[in-house]
Design a protein around this motif. Structure first.
Motif, short mmCIF file in Angstrom:
data_model
loop_
_atom_site.label_atom_id
_atom_site.label_comp_id
_atom_site.label_asym_id
_atom_site.label_seq_id
_atom_site.Cartn_x
_atom_site.Cartn_y
_atom_site.Cartn_z
N ALA A 161 34.45 42.15 88.61
CA ALA A 161 35.56 41.20 88.66
C ALA A 161 35.59 40.48 87.31
CB ALA A 161 35.36 40.19 89.78
N VAL A 162 36.67 40.67 86.57
CA VAL A 162 36.83 40.02 85.26
C VAL A 162 37.65 38.76 85.47
CG1 VAL A 162 37.73 40.26 82.91
CG2 VAL A 162 36.72 42.25 84.07
N LEU A 163 37.04 37.61 85.15
CA LEU A 163 37.69 36.31 85.35
C LEU A 163 38.15 35.75 84.01
CD1 LEU A 163 35.09 34.65 87.76
CD2 LEU A 163 36.85 36.34 88.27
N MET A 164 39.35 35.17 84.01
CA MET A 164 39.88 34.58 82.78
C MET A 164 40.59 33.27 83.10
SD MET A 164 42.57 36.11 79.97
CE MET A 164 41.61 37.57 79.71
N ALA A 165 40.14 32.21 82.45
CA ALA A 165 40.82 30.92 82.53
C ALA A 165 41.91 30.91 81.45
CB ALA A 165 39.83 29.78 82.30
N VAL A 166 43.13 30.56 81.84
CA VAL A 166 44.26 30.61 80.91
C VAL A 166 44.89 29.24 80.80
CG1 VAL A 166 46.55 31.62 80.53
CG2 VAL A 166 44.72 33.02 81.51
N ARG A 167 45.22 28.87 79.57
CA ARG A 167 45.99 27.66 79.30
C ARG A 167 46.71 27.88 77.99
NH1 ARG A 167 48.48 22.89 80.69
NH2 ARG A 167 48.19 21.33 79.10
N VAL A 191 36.16 35.37 94.17
CA VAL A 191 35.70 36.73 93.91
C VAL A 191 35.36 37.43 95.23
CG1 VAL A 191 33.88 38.14 92.85
CG2 VAL A 191 34.86 36.21 91.60
N SER A 192 35.82 38.66 95.35
CA SER A 192 35.56 39.46 96.54
C SER A 192 34.08 39.84 96.61
CB SER A 192 36.41 40.73 96.49
OG SER A 192 35.98 41.64 97.47
N PRO A 193 33.53 39.88 97.81
CA PRO A 193 32.14 40.32 97.95
C PRO A 193 31.93 41.77 97.50
CG PRO A 193 32.94 39.35 100.00
CD PRO A 193 34.11 39.45 99.07
N SER A 194 33.02 42.54 97.38
CA SER A 194 32.89 43.93 96.93
C SER A 194 32.59 44.02 95.44
CB SER A 194 34.16 44.71 97.27
OG SER A 194 35.25 44.22 96.51
N ALA A 195 32.73 42.92 94.72
CA ALA A 195 32.43 42.93 93.28
C ALA A 195 30.92 42.77 93.10
CB ALA A 195 33.17 41.81 92.58
N ALA A 196 30.31 43.77 92.47
CA ALA A 196 28.87 43.71 92.22
C ALA A 196 28.55 42.81 91.04
CB ALA A 196 28.33 45.11 91.97
N LEU A 197 29.49 42.73 90.10
CA LEU A 197 29.28 41.97 88.88
C LEU A 197 30.51 41.14 88.56
CD1 LEU A 197 27.80 44.91 86.79
CD2 LEU A 197 26.51 43.01 87.77
N VAL A 198 30.29 40.07 87.80
CA VAL A 198 31.39 39.22 87.34
C VAL A 198 31.30 39.12 85.83
CG1 VAL A 198 32.33 36.86 87.37
CG2 VAL A 198 31.43 37.87 89.47
N ALA A 199 32.45 39.25 85.17
CA ALA A 199 32.51 39.09 83.72
C ALA A 199 33.47 37.95 83.41
CB ALA A 199 33.00 40.38 83.05
N PHE A 200 33.08 37.09 82.49
CA PHE A 200 33.93 35.99 82.07
C PHE A 200 34.60 36.37 80.76
CE2 PHE A 200 30.62 34.14 84.67
CZ PHE A 200 31.33 33.30 85.50
N ALA A 201 35.92 36.29 80.73
CA ALA A 201 36.69 36.67 79.55
C ALA A 201 37.47 35.45 79.06
CB ALA A 201 37.66 37.80 79.88
N ASP A 202 37.32 35.14 77.78
CA ASP A 202 38.13 34.09 77.18
C ASP A 202 39.48 34.68 76.80
OD1 ASP A 202 36.19 32.11 77.40
OD2 ASP A 202 35.32 32.60 75.45
N GLN A 203 40.52 33.87 76.91
CA GLN A 203 41.87 34.37 76.63
C GLN A 203 42.05 34.76 75.16
OE1 GLN A 203 44.52 31.15 77.70
NE2 GLN A 203 43.99 29.95 75.90
N ASP A 204 41.22 34.25 74.27
CA ASP A 204 41.39 34.55 72.85
C ASP A 204 40.38 35.57 72.33
OD1 ASP A 204 39.20 32.88 73.02
OD2 ASP A 204 39.78 31.61 71.34
#
Length: 146
Positions: free
Chosen positions: A28-34, A105-118
Motif C-alpha cells: 500500500a503506497v500512501l501519499m499525503a497531498v497538499r 490500509v487494508s489488512p491484505s497489504a503486507a507492506l506500506v510505503a510512504f511517498a512524498d508528493q514531490d
C-alpha cells in the motif's frame, strides 16, 4: 474539485482492479497531498513504472486549492490496473494525513510505503524494498529507506 464537498467525496474514491491479487507482497503506497500539482505528475509517473506490480495507491488531500485532485483522477483513469483511493485529509499537516491513511490500509497489504508528493521513484524502488525487508526477522518491525 473540492473533496470536502459530500457529493464529490463519494465520486473521488476511484477503485480499479489490481494487476495482481493482493497477497504476500502487496504494497500500500500512501501519499499525503497538499497543493502538489507542480510535483504530482512526475511522482505519479514514477510510481506507474514500478517493476513490482502488486501495489495500491492511497492518497489524502489536505484541502488543496490547486488541481491536485484532477491530476490524481487523471492518473487513476490512465492506470486502471492500479487501485487508487483518494480521501479528504484531516487538514492538520502531513503527519496527521499519513496517520489517517495508515488507519485505512487494508489488512491484505503486507507492506506500506510512504511517498512524498514531490519525490520521483526509481523503477525498482518497491522491488528493492521488498527484497531488503524479506531478509528481516519475521514478526519484527522493519524500515527500508532507499
Amino acid at each position: 474539485m473540492n473533496l470536502h464537498d459530500p457529493q464529490l467525496r463519494k465520486a473521488a474514491r476511484w477503485r480499479a482492479t489490481p494487476a495482481c491479487a493482493p497477497g504476500a507482497q502487496h504494497v500500500a503506497v500512501l501519499m499525503a497531498v497538499r497543493n502538489g500539482a507542480d510535483w504530482l505528475p512526475d511522482q505519479l509517473s514514477s510510481l506507474a513504472t514500478q517493476s513490482h506490480g502488486d501495489w495500491s495507491h492511497m492518497l489524502g488531500d489536505d484541502r488543496s486549492s490547486d488541481n491536485s485532485a484532477e491530476i490524481i483522477h487523471d492518473f487513476a483513469m490512465a492506470h486502471p490496473n492500479v487501485p487508487v483511493r483518494l480521501f479528504p485529509g484531516p487538514n492538520k499537516g502531513f503527519q496527521s494525513n499519513f496517520l489517517s491513511l495508515l488507519q485505512k490500509v487494508s489488512p491484505s497489504a503486507a507492506l506500506v510505503a510512504f511517498a512524498d508528493q514531490d519525490d520521483v521513484w526509481k523503477p525498482n524502488k518497491l522491488k528493492a524494498a521488498i527484497a531488503a525487508l524479506t531478509k528481516m526477522p519475521k514478526g519484527k518491525p522493519a524500515l527500508y529507506c532507499g
